[in-house]
Design an enzyme around this catalytic site. Sequence first.
Site, short mmCIF file in Angstrom:
data_model
loop_
_atom_site.label_atom_id
_atom_site.label_comp_id
_atom_site.label_asym_id
_atom_site.label_seq_id
_atom_site.Cartn_x
_atom_site.Cartn_y
_atom_site.Cartn_z
N SER A 1 5.48 63.21 44.12
CA SER A 1 4.36 62.88 43.25
C SER A 1 3.53 61.78 43.92
O SER A 1 3.01 61.98 45.01
CB SER A 1 4.88 62.46 41.88
N HIS B 1 5.94 69.92 36.84
CA HIS B 1 6.00 68.76 37.71
C HIS B 1 7.43 68.42 38.11
O HIS B 1 7.68 67.93 39.22
CB HIS B 1 5.36 67.56 37.00
N ASP C 1 2.30 72.90 37.40
CA ASP C 1 2.30 71.44 37.35
C ASP C 1 0.95 70.95 36.83
O ASP C 1 -0.10 71.31 37.36
CB ASP C 1 2.56 70.89 38.76
#
Length: 703
Positions: free
Chosen positions: A557, A675, A643
């Site tokens: 991320s 995600h 996501d």
Amino acid sequence: MTLEETASAAPVAAVRPTVRTHHGDEFEDRYEWLRAKEDAEVIAHLEAENAYTRERTAHLEPLQTRIFDEIKSRTLETDLSVPTRRGEWWYYSRTREGRQYGIQCRAPLASTDDWTPPSLSPETDVPGEQVLLDGNVEAEGHDFFSLGSFEVSNDGDRMLYGVDVAGDERYTIRVRDLITGENLADEIPGTFAGASFSPDGRFIVYTTVDDAWRPDTVWLHEIGTPVEGDGKLFHEPDERYWVGAGFTRSDRYLVIGLGSSITSEEWLVDATDLRSEPRVVWPRTEGVEYESEHAVVDGEDVLYILHNQDALDFELVRVAASTPAGDRTVVVAHKPGERLLGLSTFRDWGVLGYRRGGLPRLGLFDYSTNAVDELDFDEELYAAGLGGNPEWAPPILRVGYGSFVTPGTVYDYEVASGDLLLRKRQPVLGGYEPDDYAQARVWTTAQDGTQVPVSLVWKKSFGDAGSAPRPVHLYGYGSYEHSIEPGFSVPRLSELDRGVIFAVAHVRGGGEMGRQWYEDGKLLAKRNTFTDFVDVARHLVDAGYTTPAQLVAEGGSAGGLLMGAVANLAPELFAGILADVPFVDALTTILDPSLPLTVIEWDEWGDPLHNPDVYAYMKSYSPYENVRDAAYPRILAVTSLNDTRVLYVEPAKWVARLREVGADALLKCEMVAGHGGVSGRYNTWRERAFELAWLLEVLGLAD
């Protein structure tokens, strides 16, 4: 012939330039067309990338299978959590061998005076056990399953649960009658995570999102009535703020919380009259964050408010709940470098969480004297925090504990005696012995002289860390004041047992060393995050821990942004880079306020849409724009089609651009996931086994 000579050619994304113009700067984006998620050509390209990755990694399948089997063999597949008392029941979850998802259960108390969790058998049911929710049943017919809300009403008669079957973090709430076992007609689609029952069980409080997928509205649903008639409790129009809601442990108030990265505000609603007008605790002030907890002290309703107004690392004050903007009594003063994290209030005392020396700590807070009595643990590195403590007046506190070498542990802290009562330590099968492993913290000097902490864990039989160059797996994050804590990992043992040293670079932008540590790694200081990581990597090489040929980096991320940035800054330092759901097209995303959560993110990264200095600064480090003609390490990017936080298009574009300069880059896109990647524990283990197999091959340890 080498593998590269026998493998099919990598997919080549069509070049369809579009020009992005801001502040007089033009950037030609050759692959922005990949953003069209519904386009059949885009899906075909992603499927071609997956096929290529499968072909390139097919020779690793035996190793992947071995690692999966190692994870599985070390895990007690049929197990249960330590029961938590709430009302007249003990609540716990079970896992059963061969099943992907947990099973939520409860059993009745033996007596109202009983605070010792019952000794339940993982293999058998217990008298009076009731299965509340079997995730395996709920997931039938779906490739993805995730719970975003799960709660039982105070009287124990009803349960609400929110389910996502796509991975886009949009949940449908349902209500189950726990007496009959049947679902009620109530069904609320399109909600955000975190719904709650009102204390009397008549209502459900939930949130929904706007077109940018920002939670912006709090709703009140009366059970048994049409959803179309739900009342709007609160709406926040400012796109910089997210909204959440929940009840105090005392059940006295509903707290509606608003927040950006730098500013917060809370509103209270009387829990006995949820349709009453919310009243603000403190009106928002730009740059001031706070959160409140209700308590009753000497018969008076008070709020304990943790805030950072003129207190960088926060201070704790007490105010009257009736007039929270009135006189403040400081109960825990600001202390630079000792970051106060939060106070959890109970009837007779509170528990303060804080950070000191780079570690999270817990202390019992005395309402009368304001004294803080810290809980002691005996390891150099550890993580400790409150577990589930739903009761208002318990004699014990549930505490979670662990370290890099100590599996996850559950204690009950007996307040009267000060004793920590061991309730459970995560079983690790196959003869795991913590003494076979070591952990330590070392320090790296960054370019500007800042001392950056680095955590290490390794298996002792391979020698001390630093005694000779060894394979190193270096992990980093460094954003949102998020701290990477010393935590145990079963999959990590498959690395350590092959001689790998696992390291965490606690770079600026995280929260490990206090609020200033975060401030020094965000906005126009963001490059410190990247250079800190490079400095840590260089130190590990120069000090003899490893060599560039034996060093792999990983981040996910915002940590994936870190991976893309360091790949551009110092590709020569790494043999490989593993980037999970990587935020590598950061500038394109943060320039577009129509994309999910972009405006909220301006407090973290800056606003490049309106500020030319921020635009230039972000462009100087955004990985996609800064791919250059260099010898890149091997790269594996993992993403998910659904996501909503970091869109799949970012790594897809990045990999296409990397291939232009000859980089060996692979893209793996989960076509039904979000995600957090795939759902289900076995699927998660297989996914991690795939990543570790790739990583071990890069390190020269593929056996």
